[in-house]
Design a protein around this motif. Structure first.
Motif, PDB file in Angstrom:
ATOM      1  N   MET A  52       0.244  -1.102  -0.014  1.00  0.00           N
ATOM      2  CA  MET A  52      -0.316  -0.257   0.358  1.00  0.00           C
ATOM      3  C   MET A  52       0.729   1.089  -0.171  1.00  0.00           C
ATOM      4  SD  MET A  52      -2.834   0.990   3.112  1.00  0.00           S
ATOM      5  CE  MET A  52      -3.856   2.318   3.197  1.00  0.00           C
ATOM      6  N   VAL A  53       0.536   2.204  -1.016  1.00  0.00           N
ATOM      7  CA  VAL A  53       0.976   3.528  -0.969  1.00  0.00           C
ATOM      8  C   VAL A  53       0.287   5.113  -0.631  1.00  0.00           C
ATOM      9  CG1 VAL A  53       1.940   5.483  -2.295  1.00  0.00           C
ATOM     10  CG2 VAL A  53       2.275   3.028  -2.829  1.00  0.00           C
ATOM     11  N   ASP A  54       0.252   5.342   1.158  1.00  0.00           N
ATOM     12  CA  ASP A  54      -0.760   5.774   1.778  1.00  0.00           C
ATOM     13  C   ASP A  54       0.061   7.119   1.499  1.00  0.00           C
ATOM     14  OD1 ASP A  54      -2.376   7.365   3.600  1.00  0.00           O
ATOM     15  OD2 ASP A  54      -1.537   5.404   5.047  1.00  0.00           O
ATOM     16  N   SER A  55      -0.512   8.103   0.624  1.00  0.00           N
ATOM     17  CA  SER A  55      -0.119   9.144   0.592  1.00  0.00           C
ATOM     18  C   SER A  55      -1.028  10.375   1.560  1.00  0.00           C
ATOM     19  CB  SER A  55      -0.142   9.693  -0.735  1.00  0.00           C
ATOM     20  OG  SER A  55       0.781   9.119  -1.632  1.00  0.00           O
ATOM     21  N   ASP A  56      -1.812  10.159   1.516  1.00  0.00           N
ATOM     22  CA  ASP A  56      -2.908  11.299   2.703  1.00  0.00           C
ATOM     23  C   ASP A  56      -2.300  10.606   4.136  1.00  0.00           C
ATOM     24  OD1 ASP A  56      -5.056  12.238   2.092  1.00  0.00           O
ATOM     25  OD2 ASP A  56      -6.129  10.494   3.259  1.00  0.00           O
ATOM     26  N   GLN A  57      -2.289   9.835   4.683  1.00  0.00           N
ATOM     27  CA  GLN A  57      -1.697  10.328   6.388  1.00  0.00           C
ATOM     28  C   GLN A  57      -2.443  10.461   6.295  1.00  0.00           C
ATOM     29  OE1 GLN A  57       0.904   8.791   7.399  1.00  0.00           O
ATOM     30  NE2 GLN A  57       1.323   8.181   5.559  1.00  0.00           N
ATOM     31  N   THR A  58      -4.060   9.974   7.347  1.00  0.00           N
ATOM     32  CA  THR A  58      -5.254  10.137   7.567  1.00  0.00           C
ATOM     33  C   THR A  58      -5.423   9.284   8.355  1.00  0.00           C
ATOM     34  OG1 THR A  58      -6.840   9.835   6.020  1.00  0.00           O
ATOM     35  CG2 THR A  58      -5.613  12.275   6.042  1.00  0.00           C
ATOM     36  N   GLU A  59      -7.292   8.965   9.466  1.00  0.00           N
ATOM     37  CA  GLU A  59      -7.388   8.182  10.366  1.00  0.00           C
ATOM     38  C   GLU A  59      -8.720   6.963   8.809  1.00  0.00           C
ATOM     39  OE1 GLU A  59      -9.083   5.276  12.246  1.00  0.00           O
ATOM     40  OE2 GLU A  59      -7.583   6.884  12.869  1.00  0.00           O
ATOM     41  N   LEU A  60      -8.703   7.859   7.638  1.00  0.00           N
ATOM     42  CA  LEU A  60      -9.559   6.897   6.421  1.00  0.00           C
ATOM     43  C   LEU A  60      -8.772   6.034   6.126  1.00  0.00           C
ATOM     44  CD1 LEU A  60     -12.095   6.472   5.322  1.00  0.00           C
ATOM     45  CD2 LEU A  60     -11.166   8.296   3.401  1.00  0.00           C
ATOM     46  N   SER A  61      -7.607   6.639   5.608  1.00  0.00           N
ATOM     47  CA  SER A  61      -6.659   5.860   4.768  1.00  0.00           C
ATOM     48  C   SER A  61      -6.647   4.198   5.819  1.00  0.00           C
ATOM     49  CB  SER A  61      -5.111   6.910   4.405  1.00  0.00           C
ATOM     50  OG  SER A  61      -4.279   7.637   5.569  1.00  0.00           O
ATOM     51  N   ARG A  62      -5.930   4.641   7.423  1.00  0.00           N
ATOM     52  CA  ARG A  62      -4.792   3.700   7.994  1.00  0.00           C
ATOM     53  C   ARG A  62      -6.569   2.517   7.621  1.00  0.00           C
ATOM     54  NH1 ARG A  62      -2.458   8.010  10.273  1.00  0.00           N
ATOM     55  NH2 ARG A  62      -4.322   8.782  11.747  1.00  0.00           N
ATOM     56  N   GLU A  63      -8.012   3.547   7.722  1.00  0.00           N
ATOM     57  CA  GLU A  63      -8.946   2.242   8.091  1.00  0.00           C
ATOM     58  C   GLU A  63      -9.185   1.528   6.866  1.00  0.00           C
ATOM     59  OE1 GLU A  63     -12.320   0.512   9.197  1.00  0.00           O
ATOM     60  OE2 GLU A  63     -10.636   2.125  10.936  1.00  0.00           O
ATOM     61  N   LEU A  64      -8.575   1.733   5.781  1.00  0.00           N
ATOM     62  CA  LEU A  64      -9.010   1.566   4.366  1.00  0.00           C
ATOM     63  C   LEU A  64      -7.236   0.154   4.744  1.00  0.00           C
ATOM     64  CD1 LEU A  64      -8.568   4.037   1.846  1.00  0.00           C
ATOM     65  CD2 LEU A  64     -10.508   1.739   2.674  1.00  0.00           C
ATOM     66  N   TYR A  65      -6.331   0.427   5.461  1.00  0.00           N
ATOM     67  CA  TYR A  65      -5.282  -0.317   5.451  1.00  0.00           C
ATOM     68  C   TYR A  65      -6.314  -1.719   6.677  1.00  0.00           C
ATOM     69  CZ  TYR A  65      -0.450  -2.821   6.590  1.00  0.00           C
ATOM     70  OH  TYR A  65       0.298  -3.112   6.742  1.00  0.00           O
ATOM     71  N   ARG A  66      -6.414  -1.221   7.648  1.00  0.00           N
ATOM     72  CA  ARG A  66      -7.172  -2.408   8.651  1.00  0.00           C
ATOM     73  C   ARG A  66      -7.671  -3.064   7.950  1.00  0.00           C
ATOM     74  NH1 ARG A  66      -5.969   2.529  12.105  1.00  0.00           N
ATOM     75  NH2 ARG A  66      -8.037   2.756  11.866  1.00  0.00           N
ATOM     76  N   GLY A  67      -8.871  -2.629   7.064  1.00  0.00           N
ATOM     77  CA  GLY A  67      -9.719  -3.333   5.772  1.00  0.00           C
ATOM     78  C   GLY A  67      -9.167  -4.550   5.041  1.00  0.00           C
ATOM     79  N   PHE A  68      -8.092  -3.766   4.331  1.00  0.00           N
ATOM     80  CA  PHE A  68      -7.678  -4.908   3.237  1.00  0.00           C
ATOM     81  C   PHE A  68      -6.847  -5.968   4.723  1.00  0.00           C
ATOM     82  CE2 PHE A  68      -8.121  -2.325   0.315  1.00  0.00           C
ATOM     83  CZ  PHE A  68      -8.444  -3.402  -1.092  1.00  0.00           C
ATOM     84  N   GLU A  69      -5.905  -5.818   5.644  1.00  0.00           N
ATOM     85  CA  GLU A  69      -5.496  -6.462   6.978  1.00  0.00           C
ATOM     86  C   GLU A  69      -6.497  -7.728   7.410  1.00  0.00           C
ATOM     87  OE1 GLU A  69      -1.793  -5.990   9.950  1.00  0.00           O
ATOM     88  OE2 GLU A  69      -4.153  -4.734   9.452  1.00  0.00           O
ATOM     89  N   ALA A  70      -7.780  -6.930   7.563  1.00  0.00           N
ATOM     90  CA  ALA A  70      -8.590  -7.830   8.168  1.00  0.00           C
ATOM     91  C   ALA A  70      -9.148  -9.384   7.159  1.00  0.00           C
ATOM     92  CB  ALA A  70      -9.501  -7.562   8.577  1.00  0.00           C
ATOM     93  N   ASP A  71      -8.966  -8.926   5.661  1.00  0.00           N
ATOM     94  CA  ASP A  71      -9.668  -9.854   5.153  1.00  0.00           C
ATOM     95  C   ASP A  71      -8.755 -10.537   4.538  1.00  0.00           C
ATOM     96  OD1 ASP A  71     -10.354 -10.683   2.085  1.00  0.00           O
ATOM     97  OD2 ASP A  71     -11.616  -9.042   2.294  1.00  0.00           O
ATOM     98  N   GLN A  72      -9.327 -11.592   4.403  1.00  0.00           N
ATOM     99  CA  GLN A  72      -8.226 -12.954   3.983  1.00  0.00           C
ATOM    100  C   GLN A  72      -7.278 -12.992   2.841  1.00  0.00           C
ATOM    101  OE1 GLN A  72     -10.256 -16.197   6.009  1.00  0.00           O
ATOM    102  NE2 GLN A  72      -9.413 -16.209   7.789  1.00  0.00           N
TER     103      GLN A  72
END
Length: 391
Positions: A52-72
């Protein structure tokens, strides 16, 4: 008893009394079905390497990362700083999905402006690309909907008024190497390699055993050196295999107009190493077994499941480790990986170093084993009755 009844009874008895026929009819199908059952035991493609490339560095972008991490479906391997670096990882096969979060994502979403997340997917394996598109869309829409509901609830604004306060995230994806999801571009290369391998296996596996059945093998090994016999046996099949490769892939690439991006000369290099490895393994098989029937059975036993186990369609990352280990011991695995790297991705031989080394190692081991058996048989020529199965 009628003639038909007699013949039927004789064949029925042979079916159960002949060990070889009994093995082929009753044991091999169960063995293959068990193998394939374990192969697909994960039921779906999971843990696809994702960066992942996180050019936003916000809570929303971190939530996206957690969403992908939680999906098997996704196996998050970390964050990188730039899109260029992420694309390089996808190109090199270190990651198969790159999630690109643009700057000001959260700000644009809150302001009701257009906001999107780009998912770049390696499409050289359609099992992965099809799975990734569906799963990535689901994760992004879920995160987007959840964030929207939280914001609207906190503001107490609903209906048409709330739509301008917080809009969703648009899902965008780009599929590399096979953007049209063409099964012709995907499946036909793998099937071509499988057919060409099987032809070589069956041909060379009969090479020595035919002489054993004719009774000329002992005089041959007593008269000629191992390398003279080996070259004489393998060279005709190598030339025939090379011709088949040229004609086969010319038909596919030119006759059917399948798009490709790499050098056909590079393809012939990996094809030549593959042919040599297959011939060496088949040659070893013909040394190990005493007749053409046994050699054919073993060659087929190896060749038939090779395509399924090669990782070309169903990826190794979704196989049980012991099934993946079997797949990684087969020469077709490394040839098809080379075909994908050259024809689908446009890479050169530098991307195939491991494939070429493994094919070379398989060749060396097979010829070494054949040589040891040759020495053993040479010493036993004067005592044929004492020869074992390898005789």
């Amino acid at each position: 008893m009628s003639n038909f009844s007699y013949l039927f009874w004789m064949e029925w008895k042979k079916l159960f009394t002949n060990k070889t026929i009994r093995l082929v009819v009753f044991i091999v199908p169960i063995m293959y079905l068990t193998l394939f059952g374990f192969l697909y035991s994960e039921k779906k493609v999971m843990q696809i390497p994702t960066v992942m490339v996180d050019s936003d560095q916000t809570e929303l972008s971190r939530e996206l990362y957690r969403g992908f991490e939680a999906d098997q479906t996704f196996g998050m391997i970390g964050l990188v700083d730039t899109e260029t670096e992420a694309m390089r990882m996808v190109d090199q096969g270190k990651a198969q999905i790159a999630l690109i979060i643009p700057p000001d994502l959260e700000r644009n979403v809150k302001a009701g402006r257009a906001a999107e997340v780009l998912t770049v997917i390696d499409g050289s394996n359609m099992m992965i690309s099809n799975t990734a598109v569906r799963a990535a869309n689901s994760v992004i829409k879920t995160v987007s909907a959840g964030a929207t509901l939280k914001k609207l609830e906190a503001a107490g604004r609903w209906g048409e008024e709330g739509k301008t306060l917080y809009t969703g995230i648009d899902f965008r994806y780009r599929v590399l190497y096979n953007p049209t999801f063409s099964y012709l571009s995907f499946m036909v290369f793998g099937l071509a390699g499988t057919v060409l391998q099987q032809v070589l296996f069956l041909g060379v596996a009969l090479s020595v055993t035919q002489q054993k059945e004719e009774g000329t093998w002992h005089s041959t090994i007593a008269t000629y050196s191992f390398w003279e016999i080996t070259l004489a046996k393998l060279l005709p099949y190598f030339l025939a295999g090379t011709l088949n490769m040229v004609l086969g892939f010319s038909l596919l690439l030119k006759g059917f107009g399948i798009p490709y991006y790499g050098s056909t000369m590079d393809l012939m290099v990996i094809a030549s190493l593959f042919n040599i490895a297959v011939l060496a393994i088949g040659y070893m098989i013909s040394f190990l077994f005493k007749d053409q029937l046994q050699s054919t059975q073993i060659a087929m036993l190896i060749a038939v499941p090779s395509f399924m186990l090669s990782g070309y369609t169903w990826p190794f990352l979704s196989m049980p480790s012991y099934i993946a280990a079997i797949g990684k011991s087969l020469p077709l695995t490394y040839f098809l990986d080379g075909v994908r790297e050259i024809l689908s991705k446009g890479h050169g031989l530098s991307a195939l170093t491991q494939d070429m080394i493994v094919l070379g190692f398989m060749t060396w081991v097979s010829l070494f084993v054949s040589y040891l058996i040759y020495l053993y048989q040479n010493r036993k020529i004067s005592h044929p009755a004492s020869e074992s199965m390898v005789g």
